[in-house]
Structures are given as C-alpha cells and as structure tokens.
Write an enzyme that holds these catalytic residues in place. Structure first.
Site, PDB file in Angstrom:
ATOM      1  NE  ARG A 199     -20.930   6.720   4.175  1.00  0.00           N
ATOM      2  CZ  ARG A 199     -20.853   6.986   2.870  1.00  0.00           C
ATOM      3  NH1 ARG A 199     -20.198   6.173   2.069  1.00  0.00           N
ATOM      4  NH2 ARG A 199     -21.430   8.054   2.364  1.00  0.00           N
ATOM      5  CG  LEU A 243     -18.826  -2.101   3.090  1.00  0.00           C
ATOM      6  CD1 LEU A 243     -18.752  -0.640   3.486  1.00  0.00           C
ATOM      7  CD2 LEU A 243     -20.122  -2.736   3.589  1.00  0.00           C
ATOM      8  CE1 TYR A 298      -3.020  -3.032   0.449  1.00  0.00           C
ATOM      9  CE2 TYR A 298      -3.492  -2.344   2.692  1.00  0.00           C
ATOM     10  CZ  TYR A 298      -3.698  -3.212   1.655  1.00  0.00           C
ATOM     11  OH  TYR A 298      -4.579  -4.248   1.799  1.00  0.00           O
ATOM     12  CG  ASN A 331     -18.330   1.944   7.473  1.00  0.00           C
ATOM     13  OD1 ASN A 331     -19.486   1.900   7.070  1.00  0.00           O
ATOM     14  ND2 ASN A 331     -17.309   2.225   6.671  1.00  0.00           N
ATOM     15  CB  SER A 388     -14.979   5.156   4.733  1.00  0.00           C
ATOM     16  OG  SER A 388     -15.622   6.373   4.381  1.00  0.00           O
TER      17      SER A 388
END
Length: 298
Positions: free
Chosen positions: A259, A211, A63, A263, A254
């Site tokens: 959000r 999701l 990442y 979550n 997110s």
C-alpha cells in the site's frame, strides 16, 4: 535572546551544501504519515517507506515516535539531506515550554535541524476555553518558532489544524508569516473556502488524513470507484492524485509495504485525472471531518 539553543544549530555552510532543491516549501509528492505508531512498529514503517521511495516523513512530538523515525533514517542509508522531516509542537508544550519542546524534538530526531516545524494546534483544547490564554500561547510559541528558523534549526515554520480565525490572529502579530498550513482535506471534507484564503495569503497547503483515515466509507464511494476503474487504479490512488493536481501534497499513512508503494505511485505521473473527473470529485464534499475540529479551540 533566541528561544532555542544556538548550540543545536548546524554551521550554515554545511547545511547549505546539503540543501535539496524543492518546488515551494513542500515538494508536490506523497508524504509518509507516521501517526500513531511507536517503537519497533514505527521504525519498520519508516524503513519500508524510505525503501519504497518516500522522501517526506511527517511526525510530531505527540506521536511519541521521533526517535523511531531517527533510527529508521539512520538504518536506511538514505542521506538526511534527501529527506524532508516535518515535526510539530503539541499544545501542552505551547507558550513557555515551546523552546524546550523544539530542542527535545531535535534530540529525539537525531538531527540539528528539521525541514518544517509546525504548531500542531492553535491552542489548548481544555474544556474551559480561554481566548486570551490561547492567543498568548500562540504568540509565545510563534516567537520561539521564528527564533528557531532564524538560527537555522527549523528551515521553514508553519501551522497545523488552524482555522481562518486562528490564521488571521497569527498574521496580526507574526514577524515571519507561516509558510505552510497542514489541514484535514479529502473528498468528503474539501475546505474550499479555507484553501482559497490560504492561497490568497501565500500559504502552501499540506493534506492530513487525505484518505479520511479509512473512515466515512470514502474509499467505497461509487464515483471514486468508477474513476479508479477507468485508470486501472485504486480509489486511494485517485484521491491522492486529485490532491496533487490541486497542488496539495498529501501525507498518507499505511503500514503495508504494498500500500505504501501504491500510494506513492499517485505522484509518479503515470496517470492524470481529467478535468471532468476532477469536477466529479469536487461534488463529493459532505463537510465531514474525521479529526478534531479546531473551531472548538478559542
């Protein structure tokens, strides 16, 4: 000789004093996914997540944001011992490079241990597949991961994106079996057979892309919308709650502070899905994944 430098290991007594008591290897909570932000954006997201109450942060060397995660954790004021840090070894670093990759992640994360170290994929995804080469990569990498756990720089070790075939292979040679499998799972891709196999083998599960990365129209599904309306929740919260009630901690991404809080609240016990609602969701499976298919890895 250990694959990972013992200089990176913290004194065992100091680590034990900071230990967080958890149910199982991974707490049954919503984790913070960080793929694939980097730099200032990643640091802001993790800071917002920690402020919202997230205490599991999932990153990976691939990442490119381990240093940003470290910076956010330092600025947040949250104690390192209160956060479960998860990182992963990328397939380019498997085999002889695994030891250097582990040490590099520890340096980037500014920590002397990670709570969970995962093998990101079961091998190289090169067009020219070599089953024997990939098996050797898994073998060499797992040996280094076992050494990392033995000297305390990885509290637990596991795998990500493994199929049943890859798991059986690693079980055939491991000294210490994987504690966790992180896999793609959501209502449109439920992987029930693999999940049952893992439970029989004693692996704890973590859900990535819970999701469906906002794809496949999952969050517009009418069944999920109806269940969400019945509870005064969002479809995303329903999906995360469904996973938690299956005993699978989800890692959700997110960048929106609102959000992020929504979550996280799926785990606060403020609502529970009925058996009928859980059953309705179980019938939504379409065998549709959004991530790379590890069955393509020899």
């Amino acid at each position: 000789a250990a694959c990972v430098s013992s200089a990176a290991a913290a004194p065992a007594a100091a680590r034990a004093a900071e230990a967080v008591v958890r149910e199982g290897v991974v707490p049954l909570a919503v984790g913070l996914g960080t793929c694939c932000l980097s730099g200032v954006e990643s640091e802001r997201q993790v800071l917002d997540g920690l402020a919202a109450g997230y205490r599991l942060v999932d990153t990976a060397s691939h990442y490119g944001n381990e240093a940003a995660v470290a910076a956010a954790l330092k600025k947040s004021g949250v104690r390192r011992s209160e956060v479960m840090l998860v990182t992963k070894i990328w397939y380019d670093d498997m085999g002889p490079n695994a030891s250097a990759a582990i040490n590099r992640s520890l340096t980037e994360l500014g920590t002397d241990y990670v709570d969970l170290l995962l093998m990101h994929f079961p091998g190289s995804i090169d067009a020219m597949q070599s089953p024997s080469a990939n098996r050797q990569r898994r073998y060499d990498t797992w040996r280094c991961m076992e050494d990392a756990q033995r000297i305390g720089v990885a509290r637990q070790i596991g795998v990500s994106n493994f199929t049943r075939r890859h798991l059986k292979d690693i079980f055939s040679f491991c000294h210490d079996p994987p504690a966790v499998l992180q896999l793609e799972v959501h209502p449109y891709f439920q992987q029930t057979e693999l999940i049952e196999y893992c439970r029989d083998e004693g692996l704890q599960l973590m859900a990535q892309s819970p999701l469906a990365n906002g794809q496949l129209g999952l969050l517009n599904n009418k069944v999920l919308a109806q269940i969400a309306m019945a509870h005064g929740r969002t479809p995303a919260q329903v999906v995360l709650r469904w996973l938690l009630q299956l005993g699978i901690p989800p890692v959700a991404f997110s960048t929106s502070p609102e959000r992020l809080r929504e979550n996280l609240s799926a785990a606060d016990g403020s609502f529970t899905l009925t058996e009928d609602e859980m059953s309705q969701i179980s019938f939504l499976d379409r065998n549709k994944r959004v991530g790379f298919d590890p069955n393509l890895i020899a």
